[in-house]
Design a protein around this motif. Structure first.
Motif, PDB file in Angstrom:
ATOM      1  N   VAL A 212      35.396   8.532  -9.687  1.00  0.00           N
ATOM      2  CA  VAL A 212      34.415   8.920 -10.712  1.00  0.00           C
ATOM      3  C   VAL A 212      33.239   7.952 -10.714  1.00  0.00           C
ATOM      4  O   VAL A 212      32.071   8.358 -10.738  1.00  0.00           O
TER       5      VAL A 212
ATOM      6  N   GLU B 133      37.169   2.926 -23.094  1.00  0.00           N
ATOM      7  CA  GLU B 133      38.307   3.862 -23.121  1.00  0.00           C
ATOM      8  C   GLU B 133      39.383   3.371 -24.071  1.00  0.00           C
ATOM      9  O   GLU B 133      39.997   4.154 -24.811  1.00  0.00           O
TER      10      GLU B 133
ATOM     11  N   ALA C 253      46.813   9.865 -20.303  1.00  0.00           N
ATOM     12  CA  ALA C 253      46.226   8.523 -20.261  1.00  0.00           C
ATOM     13  C   ALA C 253      46.261   8.022 -18.817  1.00  0.00           C
ATOM     14  O   ALA C 253      47.170   7.285 -18.421  1.00  0.00           O
ATOM     15  N   GLY C 254      45.295   8.448 -18.031  1.00  0.00           N
ATOM     16  CA  GLY C 254      45.320   8.119 -16.609  1.00  0.00           C
ATOM     17  C   GLY C 254      46.377   8.954 -15.909  1.00  0.00           C
ATOM     18  O   GLY C 254      47.222   8.440 -15.181  1.00  0.00           O
TER      19      GLY C 254
HETATM   20  N1  GAR Z   1      40.278  12.056 -14.419  1.00  0.00           N
HETATM   21  C1  GAR Z   1      41.261  11.211 -15.032  1.00  0.00           C
HETATM   22  C2  GAR Z   1      40.924   9.773 -14.799  1.00  0.00           C
HETATM   23  O1  GAR Z   1      40.194   9.435 -13.878  1.00  0.00           O
HETATM   24  N2  GAR Z   1      41.473   8.902 -15.644  1.00  0.00           N
HETATM   25  C3  GAR Z   1      41.168   7.500 -15.549  1.00  0.00           C
HETATM   26  O2  GAR Z   1      42.155   6.824 -14.782  1.00  0.00           O
HETATM   27  C4  GAR Z   1      42.177   5.481 -15.236  1.00  0.00           C
HETATM   28  C5  GAR Z   1      43.632   5.166 -15.543  1.00  0.00           C
HETATM   29  O3  GAR Z   1      43.758   3.904 -15.927  1.00  0.00           O
HETATM   30  P1  GAR Z   1      45.078   3.414 -16.716  1.00  0.00           P
HETATM   31  O4  GAR Z   1      46.275   3.999 -15.969  1.00  0.00           O
HETATM   32  O5  GAR Z   1      44.981   1.925 -16.621  1.00  0.00           O
HETATM   33  O6  GAR Z   1      44.985   3.946 -18.127  1.00  0.00           O
HETATM   34  C6  GAR Z   1      41.305   5.390 -16.505  1.00  0.00           C
HETATM   35  O7  GAR Z   1      40.025   4.865 -16.196  1.00  0.00           O
HETATM   36  C7  GAR Z   1      41.177   6.842 -16.898  1.00  0.00           C
HETATM   37  O8  GAR Z   1      39.978   7.147 -17.597  1.00  0.00           O
END
Ligand code: GAR
Ligand SMILES: Nc1nc2c(c(=O)[nH]1)N[C@@H](CN(C=O)c1ccc(C(=O)N[C@@H](CCC(=O)O)C(=O)O)cc1)CN2
Length: 203
Positions: free
Chosen positions: A124, A177, A85-86
């Motif tokens: 991204v 997400e 998750a991130g």
């Molecule tokens: N390639 C993996 C990636 O880019 N993941 C992305 O990092 C962010 C983390 O946010 P969070 O720590 O608030 O969940 C999220 O947007 C997730 O999709």
């Protein structure tokens, strides 16, 4: 009860969405056993603490290429599913073998677009806007030896405006997400996800 470990590297908003799902009863048969961060002093570990979930730091700078083995040592036999998750470290080795089709990841694009090495976090969305796409979104997929190459479980789509900033697009996609990841965990906890090669059947 589906026991899960959630792996994080930053703010943990996706972790928060899973925690909210457990608290609300939407994920009534899911237990978050561990939150594991590869980075120190991230808010995701604070979220774990606030919710009485065991938070563990396995610092990528300390463990380097042994990080996956350290994660396996910690969770082997303790959890059923690993949720990225991130999480920004690339997993490898025995962990992927022992947890084949039991590691899922949330990626903030419609894979196979804007993914792979270097495609993480805000980068991204920078790539998507630079390309000029009219839709983007997020993907929940199984994790394999490649980067963002595992079989796709769920995808959700958002509109992209030419005037969007990367941050505006990131926030719009994050809303999806926070729906998609808990939904995927719920489906898996209910035994409703079946993988055949690259195809994932739901229901
Ligand atoms: N390639 C993996 C990636 O880019 N993941 C992305 O990092 C962010 C983390 O946010 P969070 O720590 O608030 O969940 C999220 O947007 C997730 O999709
Ligand atoms: N074996 C796998 N491990 C991981 C996967 C995967 O699909 N297979 N997904 C990633 C998450 N991710 C995209 O969803 C992703 C994360 C990080 C990177 C990346 O390029 N990372 C940089 C280092 C970034 C940092 O440490 O701050 C790098 O490796 O050079 C790409 C995609 C999680 N693990």
């Amino acid at each position: 009860m589906l026991k899960i470990a959630v792996l994080v590297s930053g703010g943990g908003s996706n972790l928060g969405a899973i925690i909210d799902g457990v608290k609300s009863g939407e994920l009534s048969n899911v237990e978050i056993k561990y939150v594991i961060s590869d980075t120190p002093e991230v808010y995701a570990l604070e979220r774990a603490k606030e919710n009485n979930i065991q938070g563990i730091l396995l610092d990528k700078k300390q463990y380097k290429s042994n990080l996956s083995d350290e994660i396996l040592k910690l969770i082997d036999g303790e959890v059923d599913l690993i949720v990225l998750a991130g999480f920004f470290s690339i997993l490898s080795g025995k962990l992927l073998e022992k947890f084949k089709h039991r590691i899922i990841n949330i990626h903030p694009s419609l894979i196979p677009s804007f993914c792979g090495k270097g495609a993480y976090g805000i980068h991204v969305h920078e790539k998507a806007l630079e390309y000029g796409v009219k839709v983007s979104g997020c993907t929940v997929h199984f994790v394999d030896e490649g980067t963002d190459t595992g079989a796709i479980i769920l995808q959700k789509v958002v509109e992209v405006n030419a005037t969007d900033t990367p941050k505006e697009l990131q926030l719009r996609i994050m809303e999806k997400e926070h729906e998609a990841l808990p939904e995927a965990v719920k489906l898996i906890s209910e035994g409703k996800v079946r993988v055949e090669g690259r195809k994932v059947f739901i229901g």
